[in-house]
Design a protein around this motif. Sequence first.
Motif, mmCIF file in Angstrom:
data_model
loop_
_atom_site.group_PDB
_atom_site.id
_atom_site.type_symbol
_atom_site.label_atom_id
_atom_site.label_comp_id
_atom_site.label_asym_id
_atom_site.label_seq_id
_atom_site.Cartn_x
_atom_site.Cartn_y
_atom_site.Cartn_z
ATOM 1 N N GLU A 166 38.233 54.918 19.099
ATOM 2 C CA GLU A 166 39.425 55.117 19.698
ATOM 3 C C GLU A 166 40.144 54.340 19.079
ATOM 4 O OE1 GLU A 166 39.216 57.056 22.623
ATOM 5 O OE2 GLU A 166 36.989 57.846 22.589
ATOM 6 N N ALA A 208 44.919 50.363 19.637
ATOM 7 C CA ALA A 208 45.942 50.015 21.239
ATOM 8 C C ALA A 208 46.679 49.010 20.781
ATOM 9 C CB ALA A 208 45.244 49.921 22.170
ATOM 10 N N VAL A 209 46.529 47.929 20.373
ATOM 11 C CA VAL A 209 47.387 45.973 20.679
ATOM 12 C C VAL A 209 47.363 45.974 19.420
ATOM 13 C CG1 VAL A 209 47.556 43.927 21.312
ATOM 14 C CG2 VAL A 209 46.727 45.364 22.911
ATOM 15 N N VAL A 239 52.051 48.376 21.321
ATOM 16 C CA VAL A 239 51.284 48.857 21.788
ATOM 17 C C VAL A 239 51.022 50.773 22.255
ATOM 18 C CG1 VAL A 239 50.088 49.222 23.551
ATOM 19 C CG2 VAL A 239 50.428 46.778 23.585
ATOM 20 N N LEU A 298 43.325 47.213 28.112
ATOM 21 C CA LEU A 298 43.011 47.009 27.059
ATOM 22 C C LEU A 298 42.306 45.901 26.426
ATOM 23 C CD1 LEU A 298 46.505 49.118 26.511
ATOM 24 C CD2 LEU A 298 44.707 49.773 26.200
ATOM 25 N N ASP A 299 41.879 46.318 25.054
ATOM 26 C CA ASP A 299 41.390 44.985 24.730
ATOM 27 C C ASP A 299 42.300 44.557 23.249
ATOM 28 O OD1 ASP A 299 38.576 46.021 25.221
ATOM 29 O OD2 ASP A 299 38.443 46.910 22.782
ATOM 30 N N PRO A 301 52.173 49.979 29.639
ATOM 31 C CA PRO A 301 52.302 48.654 30.117
ATOM 32 C C PRO A 301 52.902 48.263 31.230
ATOM 33 C CG PRO A 301 52.337 48.493 28.162
ATOM 34 C CD PRO A 301 52.241 50.322 28.310
ATOM 35 N N SER A 310 49.712 53.578 24.324
ATOM 36 C CA SER A 310 49.336 53.691 25.005
ATOM 37 C C SER A 310 49.284 54.911 26.156
ATOM 38 C CB SER A 310 49.351 52.332 26.179
ATOM 39 O OG SER A 310 48.226 51.909 27.673
ATOM 40 N N CYS A 349 38.793 42.330 23.887
ATOM 41 C CA CYS A 349 39.973 42.125 24.910
ATOM 42 C C CYS A 349 39.647 40.342 25.778
ATOM 43 C CB CYS A 349 39.953 43.088 26.088
ATOM 44 S SG CYS A 349 40.413 42.443 27.544
#
Length: 531
Positions: free
Chosen positions: A225, A228-229, A246, A305-306, A252, A248, A22
């Motif tokens: 996990e 995410a991005v 993304v 998020l990363d 966001p 989530s 991140c």
Amino acid sequence: MKIKKFVSILLAAVLSLSMISCDRGHGEGEPVPDPDDQGLVAQVEPDEGKKFNNPTTPVVIFSDDFDGGIGPEWGTYANGGDFTIAGEDGMLVVDIKKCGGLDYSCQVFRDGFSLYKNAEYEATFDIYTDYDRQLQWRFQLNGGDYHYYFQEDKVPIGTEKQTITKTFVMGEDTDPAPRFCFNLGYFDGMDKKQAHKVYIDNFKLTLIDASNVEEDMSSSFLSNEAIAVKVNQIGYKTADTKLVVVNSDTAPTEFKVCKAADDSVVFTGTFAGAVAGTSDDGTTYTGDFSSVKDEGEYYIAVEGLDNSYNFKISDTVYDDVSKDVVRMLYMQRCGMELTSDLTGEFAHPECHTGKAKIYGTNDTIDVSGGWHDAGDYGRYVVPGAKTVADLFLTYEDCKGATGDDYNIPESGNKIPDILDEAKYELDWMLKMQAADGGVYHKVTFAVFPGTLMPEAETEELIVSPVSTTATGDFAAVMAKASVIYKDIDKTAAKNYLEASKKAYAYLEKNVANDTKGFTNPSDISTGEYPD
């Protein structure tokens, strides 16, 4: 870790989407992702005597609550059992129609994590059933003899939900790709015909003590996990539509496009409306940054998020992708030495050069050559034929696919390297044709090996019997090959055409007689074939 890195290169070659850290740094005790494990850069070995940046506090490796369904890490294996799995009411539900005759006849498994030597872990899950029975659960080697690293056998489960929690130390060498299994087949005293359901929830694996680990655990993702991005990891041309996606559970507000060199923000954008996810990846949001056109290296930052992987914007970003794909196939070659000057750390001596026994007989044949499969060291006619066909289509349809400089052994021979590579597979396929024209389905071992280099897989090779599927694919791709190579290698083209006609004649005869040929056995070691 060589095999894991190799898989990463394969993923990159087909434009995989991923993410990286991140804020160029993580909090104390948080796992640090290594871009090498996703095929970006070469791993930098730690200096001798350097203290490893291993977690000093507990780290959750994965946590599956099934509220959003069943993730792609979960799968099933049946050997005489009849069952399905589904996500229902925030649980993983195993619907067993027939439990089979083995404890693993109905197996539910989870992949996508690593186990480090000397690390201590805690596994916990909730479970109950509508039929009193027993359970075996284990962390195991995913190949070879499938032996377990930790196991609890004959655990009684009933209609009241119980939470099972156990700690264990990984006592063997680090395994970058083990498997967790719920074995829900037959146990003594069960009624084999009793249909029932097993309910599983809140499954979590936690690394609780890494103080005795002698490896740098930052060299791979500890956490599994959901990514995410997501961006195009290969990159974008300057005029391309450029999207970031993304996943989530929390909406966001905005995203930032940042220069990788100095972290400066060059664009701030907002996300489009939410789209409900179909698994446990949460809700999907899409952002557009097509207005960023300056060439350079960037990443996407989203608060909480990363960050995405670094990616490039350049009009030449795809120039080497086709070469990389052909070189990937070269590095899958079986039966020949791969030298370090061409393959670096993927170099290995000759492998799988011994003769193979035709299943169900004492006859042996030479089947050296060809490409290893993507996930194991077997060699398969059907996907091989499909891959060669794709190479032919690329050669015919793409003007840029005629290069003779892809850095394979045949480079510089005045034949396009894409055809040199296809020919390596075709010549192996010729060895898979039986005297009557039929084509053997595949060559593999009785069981898949563990995580090892190809020359270390030395068990007996087994050739599966002729199948109509393999014979049909063989006939088609050999016919096409006879056309492709007629002005390049007349002898090869003639051989391919003759082999194609022979395979076609076999099909005409046997299809007329309704001969189905080989189908995959459920367990090649026992010879039990499915209905």
